[in-house]
Design an enzyme around this catalytic site. Sequence first.
Site, PDB file in Angstrom:
ATOM      1  N   ASP A 143     -63.745  57.509  46.848  1.00 57.03           N
ATOM      2  CA  ASP A 143     -65.019  58.013  47.368  1.00 57.03           C
ATOM      3  C   ASP A 143     -65.478  59.231  46.571  1.00 57.03           C
ATOM      4  O   ASP A 143     -64.995  60.341  46.763  1.00 57.03           O
ATOM      5  CB  ASP A 143     -64.859  58.379  48.860  1.00 57.03           C
ATOM      6  CG  ASP A 143     -66.158  58.895  49.487  1.00 57.03           C
ATOM      7  OD1 ASP A 143     -67.148  59.111  48.757  1.00 57.03           O
ATOM      8  OD2 ASP A 143     -66.182  59.087  50.714  1.00 57.03           O
ATOM      9  N   LYS A 184     -71.912  72.091  54.045  1.00 54.00           N
ATOM     10  CA  LYS A 184     -70.588  71.513  54.265  1.00 54.00           C
ATOM     11  C   LYS A 184     -69.512  72.193  53.406  1.00 54.00           C
ATOM     12  O   LYS A 184     -68.334  72.166  53.745  1.00 54.00           O
ATOM     13  CB  LYS A 184     -70.659  70.021  53.935  1.00 54.00           C
ATOM     14  CG  LYS A 184     -69.468  69.200  54.371  1.00 54.00           C
ATOM     15  CD  LYS A 184     -69.812  67.734  54.243  1.00 54.00           C
ATOM     16  CE  LYS A 184     -68.614  66.842  54.366  1.00 54.00           C
ATOM     17  NZ  LYS A 184     -68.987  65.423  54.221  1.00 54.00           N
ATOM     18  N   GLU A 202     -63.695  60.373  56.431  1.00 49.27           N
ATOM     19  CA  GLU A 202     -64.636  59.493  55.732  1.00 49.27           C
ATOM     20  C   GLU A 202     -63.985  58.246  55.113  1.00 49.27           C
ATOM     21  O   GLU A 202     -64.493  57.138  55.296  1.00 49.27           O
ATOM     22  CB  GLU A 202     -65.387  60.300  54.659  1.00 49.27           C
ATOM     23  CG  GLU A 202     -66.412  61.225  55.281  1.00 49.27           C
ATOM     24  CD  GLU A 202     -66.778  62.403  54.392  1.00 49.27           C
ATOM     25  OE1 GLU A 202     -66.452  62.383  53.187  1.00 49.27           O
ATOM     26  OE2 GLU A 202     -67.386  63.352  54.905  1.00 49.27           O
ATOM     27  N   ASP A 222     -72.599  59.981  59.117  1.00 54.73           N
ATOM     28  CA  ASP A 222     -71.903  60.468  57.927  1.00 54.73           C
ATOM     29  C   ASP A 222     -72.611  61.760  57.536  1.00 54.73           C
ATOM     30  O   ASP A 222     -73.718  61.726  56.995  1.00 54.73           O
ATOM     31  CB  ASP A 222     -71.996  59.403  56.820  1.00 54.73           C
ATOM     32  CG  ASP A 222     -71.585  59.943  55.447  1.00 54.73           C
ATOM     33  OD1 ASP A 222     -70.998  61.034  55.373  1.00 54.73           O
ATOM     34  OD2 ASP A 222     -71.861  59.240  54.445  1.00 54.73           O
TER      35      ASP A 222
HETATM   36  P1  ADP Z   1     -72.065  62.985  49.825  1.00 53.82           P
HETATM   37  O1  ADP Z   1     -71.421  62.082  50.813  1.00 53.82           O
HETATM   38  O2  ADP Z   1     -71.086  63.873  49.128  1.00 53.82           O
HETATM   39  O3  ADP Z   1     -73.237  63.742  50.345  1.00 53.82           O
HETATM   40  P2  ADP Z   1     -73.164  60.586  48.561  1.00 53.82           P
HETATM   41  O4  ADP Z   1     -72.059  59.624  48.664  1.00 53.82           O
HETATM   42  O5  ADP Z   1     -74.366  60.355  49.370  1.00 53.82           O
HETATM   43  O6  ADP Z   1     -72.639  62.067  48.660  1.00 53.82           O
HETATM   44  O7  ADP Z   1     -73.579  60.677  47.026  1.00 53.82           O
HETATM   45  C1  ADP Z   1     -74.508  61.592  46.592  1.00 53.82           C
HETATM   46  C2  ADP Z   1     -74.322  61.796  45.117  1.00 53.82           C
HETATM   47  O8  ADP Z   1     -74.448  60.547  44.444  1.00 53.82           O
HETATM   48  C3  ADP Z   1     -75.358  62.741  44.534  1.00 53.82           C
HETATM   49  O9  ADP Z   1     -74.742  63.691  43.686  1.00 53.82           O
HETATM   50  C4  ADP Z   1     -76.233  61.808  43.733  1.00 53.82           C
HETATM   51  O10 ADP Z   1     -76.808  62.461  42.610  1.00 53.82           O
HETATM   52  C5  ADP Z   1     -75.242  60.750  43.299  1.00 53.82           C
HETATM   53  N1  ADP Z   1     -75.902  59.501  42.940  1.00 53.82           N
HETATM   54  C6  ADP Z   1     -76.733  58.753  43.696  1.00 53.82           C
HETATM   55  N2  ADP Z   1     -77.160  57.700  42.992  1.00 53.82           N
HETATM   56  C7  ADP Z   1     -76.587  57.785  41.772  1.00 53.82           C
HETATM   57  C8  ADP Z   1     -76.649  56.992  40.582  1.00 53.82           C
HETATM   58  N3  ADP Z   1     -77.413  55.931  40.519  1.00 53.82           N
HETATM   59  N4  ADP Z   1     -75.916  57.386  39.522  1.00 53.82           N
HETATM   60  C9  ADP Z   1     -75.165  58.493  39.572  1.00 53.82           C
HETATM   61  N5  ADP Z   1     -75.072  59.274  40.641  1.00 53.82           N
HETATM   62  C10 ADP Z   1     -75.770  58.932  41.735  1.00 53.82           C
HETATM   63 MG    MG Z   2     -69.990  60.921  51.393  1.00 57.46          MG
END
Ligand code: ADP
Ligand code: MG
Length: 611
Positions: free
Chosen positions: A205, A74, A179, A13
């Site tokens: 998502d 990205k 995704e 991912d």
């Molecule tokens: P991506 O796939 O877009 O890289 P993710 O699904 O890994 O993103 O999510 C990352 C985002 O989730 C970040 O902006 C992070 O700050 C947020 N995040 C992670 N944990 C929490 C939480 N406990 N509360 C709010 N936001 C969160």
């Molecule tokens: Mg993601």
Amino acid sequence: MAGENEGLAIGIDLGTTYSCVAVWQRNRVKIIPNDQGNRITPSYVSFNQAERLIGDAAKNVVALNPTNTVFDAKRLIGRRFSDPLVQSDKKHWPFKVICGANDKPMISVTYQGEEKLFAAEQISSMVLANMKDIAEAFLGFPVKNSVITVPAYFNDSQRRATKDAGTLSGLNVLRIIAEPTAAAIAYGLDKMSSSSDEKNVLIFDLGGGTFDVSLLTMVKSTFKVKSTAGNTHLGGEDFDNRVVNYLVQDFETRHKKDIRDNPRALRRLRTACERAKRNLSFMALTTIGIDCLYEGIDFEYKLTREKFEELNMDLFEKCIGHVEKCLKDGKMDKKSVHDVVLVGGSTRIPKVQQLLQDFFIGKQLCKSIHPDEAVAYGAAVQAAILTGQDNHEIRDLIWWDVTPLSLGISVNENEMRVVVPKNTTIPTKKEDAAFTNLDHQTGITFMVYEGERPRASDNIQLGKFVLSGIPSALMGVHKFNVCFEIDANGILTVSAEDKTSGKTNSITISNVKGMLSSKDEIERMLEEAERFELEDEEHKKSFNARGLLVTYVYVTRNLVTKVAASTEAIKIEDEIKQAIKWLDEHRVGKSELFENKTKELKSIWDPIIRG
Ligand code: ADP
Ligand code: MG
């Protein structure tokens, strides 16, 4: 051992903010932790005098080295520098992005004392190489193959660039998948039931950089994507930005100083804001404290969950708006949705969950899949299927992605002829016929468009190609077979064949020249299609009316040519020539114009032809 593992493939991912890698092992998915023991790794690359850091190591130095630490690659991948989104994103990035050849955005950093330029796919390839290393360290043998995920709305150019990034990282990319589809695969495995009832699933998502909502229908273990919606610029980073901007203002009010001119201070503040946001998902109040934030001034702020929600409420509501749109596109009532699945780190925000639950009239949301890992999980399952590592249970899984907009060619003076309708599942292959529309035409230009508007020029032109060397003939004699083929990676190839001469030509929408539309363009297109519905209706009528007139004139000409010269019909030969000239002079016009002309000609010609 090496032989046995030769064909093994990992699922990655590749997130905007975080990436995750997983592998199918002993009939189950294993999420692979990195050397820090973390199951997700920041999609960050940092350059300094001595070395290049990736992942946690890079994110850890972001405040110390803000201008040379790259993230959000990205958001740039497969885009043009002049893209308004790139221009607006650029303002938030502490690293420099400049315009390279062919309007390609290039990231400029100082590495080992020299200025270096990197394309987004190069940065992504470093992130992917790091994920490969993480997997190899865990597995203890080299890994060659992979499945990489992209947002559902990634266009051809973005998918290609992602695939290129995989290749650059030394991985063989077996497939690029969406995704939400990957998340659905993970979800389906978790929930595999014996029930044969149809199940409608909404995947919500909300990650760090993108928001994707997808409506899927699941029968036993088979998924079909009915519709997708979302926004490439909606996620955790935007929530962070809101807090950052608010606190920058707070600092300004208190100290009469603007910290925006100091990238390092801004970055430190942003890191603290992200941490605070995470805390607020579990507590009502958190303290943001930074020593010597700016010109030796310490900063402290007590942020409540209420304030955080107030700062972001419109963004949260936007998410719900996209859910509504997705359901509308999928022609589904919210009551018909059986399960609502949360994916992406930002779905941990209680307000987001509450708004979504309220929208679905109190429905219990599915949180059983770890939101940060579901996508990599699904990618690993897909990888196992493609390499034959899976058992029969998962081989039964079939899934599709869909085309976000209609695809077609321009025919008859700017008319959009749809070949692949919007929301067609891919991979797909569709064929259509086209004809020359002039006498003695020896070449025909095929222009490929994407969009919902009846006038091709109101849509997005993806590319064009010419089929030349066609033997001279009267209009409509040459028949072309036009074929649109979209492969499993979402890459489009359009080809045309002249049935008479056998000549063919084709185009694969390429990375540099033809850009498939970005997700924001898609949104704009869909919104415009709604806004201009009435006007478009008139265009459609006009195309139809002109089409009928053209057909009438040429059918009459063919009849006249076939019948003997002695008949009455010969009298109208001149008039037919006039009519063709008239058509040439009236390529566009109101429907009435063509309808009246048709009536006029019919009243004169019909009695003669019918004799
Ligand atoms: P991506 O796939 O877009 O890289 P993710 O699904 O890994 O993103 O999510 C990352 C985002 O989730 C970040 O902006 C992070 O700050 C947020 N995040 C992670 N944990 C929490 C939480 N406990 N509360 C709010 N936001 C969160
Ligand atoms: Mg993601």
